[in-house]
Design a protein around this motif. Structure first.
Motif, PDB file in Angstrom:
ATOM      1  N   GLY A 139       0.805  -1.217   0.000  1.00 36.98           N
ATOM      2  CA  GLY A 139       0.000   0.000   0.000  1.00 36.98           C
ATOM      3  C   GLY A 139       0.838   1.268   0.000  1.00 36.98           C
ATOM      4  N   THR A 140       0.185   2.383  -0.221  1.00 35.78           N
ATOM      5  CA  THR A 140       0.865   3.674  -0.302  1.00 35.78           C
ATOM      6  C   THR A 140       0.609   4.555   0.916  1.00 35.78           C
ATOM      7  OG1 THR A 140      -0.998   4.561  -1.568  1.00 35.78           O
ATOM      8  CG2 THR A 140       0.859   3.679  -2.816  1.00 35.78           C
ATOM      9  N   GLY A 141      -0.023   4.014   1.932  1.00 37.20           N
ATOM     10  CA  GLY A 141      -0.232   4.770   3.154  1.00 37.20           C
ATOM     11  C   GLY A 141      -1.550   5.523   3.193  1.00 37.20           C
ATOM     12  N   PRO A 142      -1.832   6.182   4.312  1.00 39.11           N
ATOM     13  CA  PRO A 142      -3.134   6.843   4.514  1.00 39.11           C
ATOM     14  C   PRO A 142      -3.269   8.188   3.816  1.00 39.11           C
ATOM     15  CG  PRO A 142      -1.750   7.166   6.425  1.00 39.11           C
ATOM     16  CD  PRO A 142      -0.987   6.244   5.507  1.00 39.11           C
ATOM     17  N   GLY A 143      -2.194   8.665   3.198  1.00 43.54           N
ATOM     18  CA  GLY A 143      -2.258   9.950   2.508  1.00 43.54           C
ATOM     19  C   GLY A 143      -1.428  11.032   3.161  1.00 43.54           C
ATOM     20  N   TYR A 144      -0.689  10.672   4.202  1.00 45.50           N
ATOM     21  CA  TYR A 144       0.187  11.639   4.860  1.00 45.50           C
ATOM     22  C   TYR A 144       1.367  10.901   5.477  1.00 45.50           C
ATOM     23  CZ  TYR A 144      -2.034   9.941   9.161  1.00 45.50           C
ATOM     24  OH  TYR A 144      -2.494   9.142  10.182  1.00 45.50           O
ATOM     25  N   THR A 145       2.401  11.633   5.803  1.00 48.47           N
ATOM     26  CA  THR A 145       3.568  11.085   6.507  1.00 48.47           C
ATOM     27  C   THR A 145       4.021  12.095   7.554  1.00 48.47           C
ATOM     28  OG1 THR A 145       5.108  12.020   4.880  1.00 48.47           O
ATOM     29  CG2 THR A 145       4.347   9.757   4.501  1.00 48.47           C
ATOM     30  N   TYR A 146       4.943  11.673   8.413  1.00 51.50           N
ATOM     31  CA  TYR A 146       5.476  12.564   9.443  1.00 51.50           C
ATOM     32  C   TYR A 146       6.829  12.039   9.896  1.00 51.50           C
ATOM     33  CZ  TYR A 146       3.300   8.934  12.311  1.00 51.50           C
ATOM     34  OH  TYR A 146       2.928   7.727  12.844  1.00 51.50           O
ATOM     35  N   GLY A 147       7.507  12.798  10.729  1.00 50.76           N
ATOM     36  CA  GLY A 147       8.875  12.483  11.125  1.00 50.76           C
ATOM     37  C   GLY A 147       8.992  11.586  12.345  1.00 50.76           C
ATOM     38  N   ILE A 148      10.245  11.343  12.713  1.00 45.33           N
ATOM     39  CA  ILE A 148      10.564  10.430  13.813  1.00 45.33           C
ATOM     40  C   ILE A 148      10.361  11.113  15.165  1.00 45.33           C
ATOM     41  CG2 ILE A 148      12.426   9.107  14.897  1.00 45.33           C
ATOM     42  CD1 ILE A 148      13.662   8.817  12.111  1.00 45.33           C
ATOM     43  N   GLU A 149       9.830  10.341  16.114  1.00 41.30           N
ATOM     44  CA  GLU A 149       9.664  10.790  17.503  1.00 41.30           C
ATOM     45  C   GLU A 149      10.171   9.689  18.435  1.00 41.30           C
ATOM     46  OE1 GLU A 149       5.662  13.411  17.807  1.00 41.30           O
ATOM     47  OE2 GLU A 149       5.326  11.279  17.420  1.00 41.30           O
ATOM     48  N   ASN A 150      10.759  10.089  19.534  1.00 39.82           N
ATOM     49  CA  ASN A 150      11.066   9.168  20.628  1.00 39.82           C
ATOM     50  C   ASN A 150      11.865   7.936  20.188  1.00 39.82           C
ATOM     51  OD1 ASN A 150      10.889   8.443  23.409  1.00 39.82           O
ATOM     52  ND2 ASN A 150       9.238   6.998  22.942  1.00 39.82           N
ATOM     53  N   VAL A 195       6.503  -1.159  20.807  1.00 45.05           N
ATOM     54  CA  VAL A 195       5.736  -0.944  19.581  1.00 45.05           C
ATOM     55  C   VAL A 195       6.262   0.339  18.941  1.00 45.05           C
ATOM     56  CG1 VAL A 195       3.453  -0.673  18.540  1.00 45.05           C
ATOM     57  CG2 VAL A 195       3.714  -2.008  20.650  1.00 45.05           C
ATOM     58  N   ALA A 196       6.726   0.235  17.705  1.00 43.41           N
ATOM     59  CA  ALA A 196       7.343   1.379  17.033  1.00 43.41           C
ATOM     60  C   ALA A 196       6.896   1.448  15.583  1.00 43.41           C
ATOM     61  CB  ALA A 196       8.871   1.289  17.125  1.00 43.41           C
ATOM     62  N   MET A 197       7.121   2.607  14.985  1.00 42.70           N
ATOM     63  CA  MET A 197       6.720   2.811  13.590  1.00 42.70           C
ATOM     64  C   MET A 197       7.766   2.275  12.627  1.00 42.70           C
ATOM     65  SD  MET A 197       3.755   4.059  13.678  1.00 42.70           S
ATOM     66  CE  MET A 197       3.595   4.370  11.916  1.00 42.70           C
ATOM     67  N   ALA A 198       7.271   1.628  11.572  1.00 45.24           N
ATOM     68  CA  ALA A 198       8.142   1.229  10.463  1.00 45.24           C
ATOM     69  C   ALA A 198       8.189   2.383   9.472  1.00 45.24           C
ATOM     70  CB  ALA A 198       7.596  -0.032   9.796  1.00 45.24           C
ATOM     71  N   ARG A 199       9.230   2.414   8.661  1.00 38.46           N
ATOM     72  CA  ARG A 199       9.371   3.489   7.681  1.00 38.46           C
ATOM     73  C   ARG A 199      10.353   3.069   6.600  1.00 38.46           C
ATOM     74  NH1 ARG A 199      14.294   5.766   8.453  1.00 38.46           N
ATOM     75  NH2 ARG A 199      15.286   5.512  10.491  1.00 38.46           N
ATOM     76  N   THR A 200      10.474   3.901   5.574  1.00 41.36           N
ATOM     77  CA  THR A 200      11.494   3.687   4.557  1.00 41.36           C
ATOM     78  C   THR A 200      12.786   4.341   5.039  1.00 41.36           C
ATOM     79  OG1 THR A 200      11.036   5.742   3.363  1.00 41.36           O
ATOM     80  CG2 THR A 200       9.690   3.825   2.792  1.00 41.36           C
ATOM     81  N   ALA A 234       4.016   6.499   8.652  1.00 45.67           N
ATOM     82  CA  ALA A 234       2.633   6.606   8.171  1.00 45.67           C
ATOM     83  C   ALA A 234       1.738   5.620   8.909  1.00 45.67           C
ATOM     84  CB  ALA A 234       2.573   6.397   6.665  1.00 45.67           C
ATOM     85  N   ASP A 235       1.556   4.411   8.330  1.00 38.57           N
ATOM     86  CA  ASP A 235       0.620   3.455   8.915  1.00 38.57           C
ATOM     87  C   ASP A 235       1.285   2.193   9.469  1.00 38.57           C
ATOM     88  OD1 ASP A 235       1.412   2.622   6.414  1.00 38.57           O
ATOM     89  OD2 ASP A 235      -0.607   2.187   5.669  1.00 38.57           O
TER      90      ASP A 235
END
Length: 276
Positions: A176-187, A199-204, A211-212
């Protein structure tokens, strides 16, 4: 020398010339045959090199050692295998993604939430820390309320040191291409350590591509090789045995990184704010 002798000598000269000419023709024919064989060999070698290169590209396209959001494992791989004990058959994944507006991080800042992630293998409960990762938690909560995660397969499991995670969150199972938005790294932890239950976010490779997709760490993992790290936004407080059971079943096809051999999908996510 008589005329007859001269004619005999001329015949011998002609025969020698014809013999030499025939030899040249045979050598030319042989050279042409060699050239054809060499050309054929070159064609075969070229085809082999092209095929090998293509396979090399395919190998590079497989999931890396990092929990990146660009994993391309297909959702179909998560729906064909038999479920393990305690799991029902995984549902068919969605065929499209619902776009969601990027939420304001203020909606989660300073707050704590409890997320109950209902899967075909049981409930996984996660405490979300909006104080340390407000944008990430705000996004997760907004996606949960929009039923974004409904019937989405957890498309990736990794079983080799230093990465032990179950990756979920993309309704299309990694493509998939995500929910339509992205954001930066936190914590992101400075030491690169992600303890069991994180539990952490995956990203490119792009630090602003959160994103999701998210991952659950089922065994202490060291991702210090990635300087920017990954956004930690929650901790599993219940149902870790479910993730461990999926991990124990391994990767589809016997690899160490890919679609889980035991299919697990998120059926729904319910989020409630914890009051002080």
């Amino acid at each position: 020398m008589t005329r007859e002798q001269e004619r005999a000598r001329e015949r011998r000269r002609a025969q020698k010339f014809e013999a030499k000419q025939a030899l040249r023709e045979r050598e030319a024919a042989r050279n042409r045959q060699v050239a054809v064989v060499v050309a054929a060999v070159l064609v075969v070698v070229a085809a082999f090199v092209i095929l090998t290169t293509q396979l090399g590209k395919d190998d590079k396209a497989t999931p890396s050692a990092e929990p990146t959001g660009s994993t391309q494992t297909t959702a179909s791989a998560t729906t064909t295998a038999a479920p393990v004990a305690g799991c029902t058959a995984a549902p068919a994944p969605p065929t499209s993604i619902t776009k969601v507006a990027k939420p304001d991080k203020a909606t989660a800042a300073g707050k704590t939430f409890t997320a109950v992630v209902t899967t075909n293998c049981g409930d996984i409960t996660i405490q979300l820390d909006g104080a340390k990762a407000p944008q990430t938690v705000a996004s997760f909560v907004a996606l949960a309320k929009a039923s974004y995660f409904g019937d989405s397969p957890c498309h990736r499991i990794t079983t080799q040191d230093p990465l032990f995670v179950l990756q979920c969150g993309d309704p299309l199972g990694g493509s998939g291409t995500g929910p339509g938005y992205t954001y930066g790294i936190e914590n992101a932890p400075k030491d690169g350590k992600y303890p069991k239950g994180t539990v952490a976010m995956a990203r490119t490779n792009d630090p602003n591509s959160n994103a999701d997709q998210f991952f659950i760490v089922y065994k202490d993992s060291d991702l210090s090789s990635v300087p920017e790290g990954y956004s930690i936004f929650g901790t599993v407080t219940g149902g870790m045995d479910i993730v461990e059971k999926i991990a124990a079943a391994g990767v589809s096809g016997g690899a160490t990184d890919g679609a889980p051999a035991a299919p697990i999908s998120i059926l729904k996510v319910a989020v409630t704010e914890k009051k002080a």
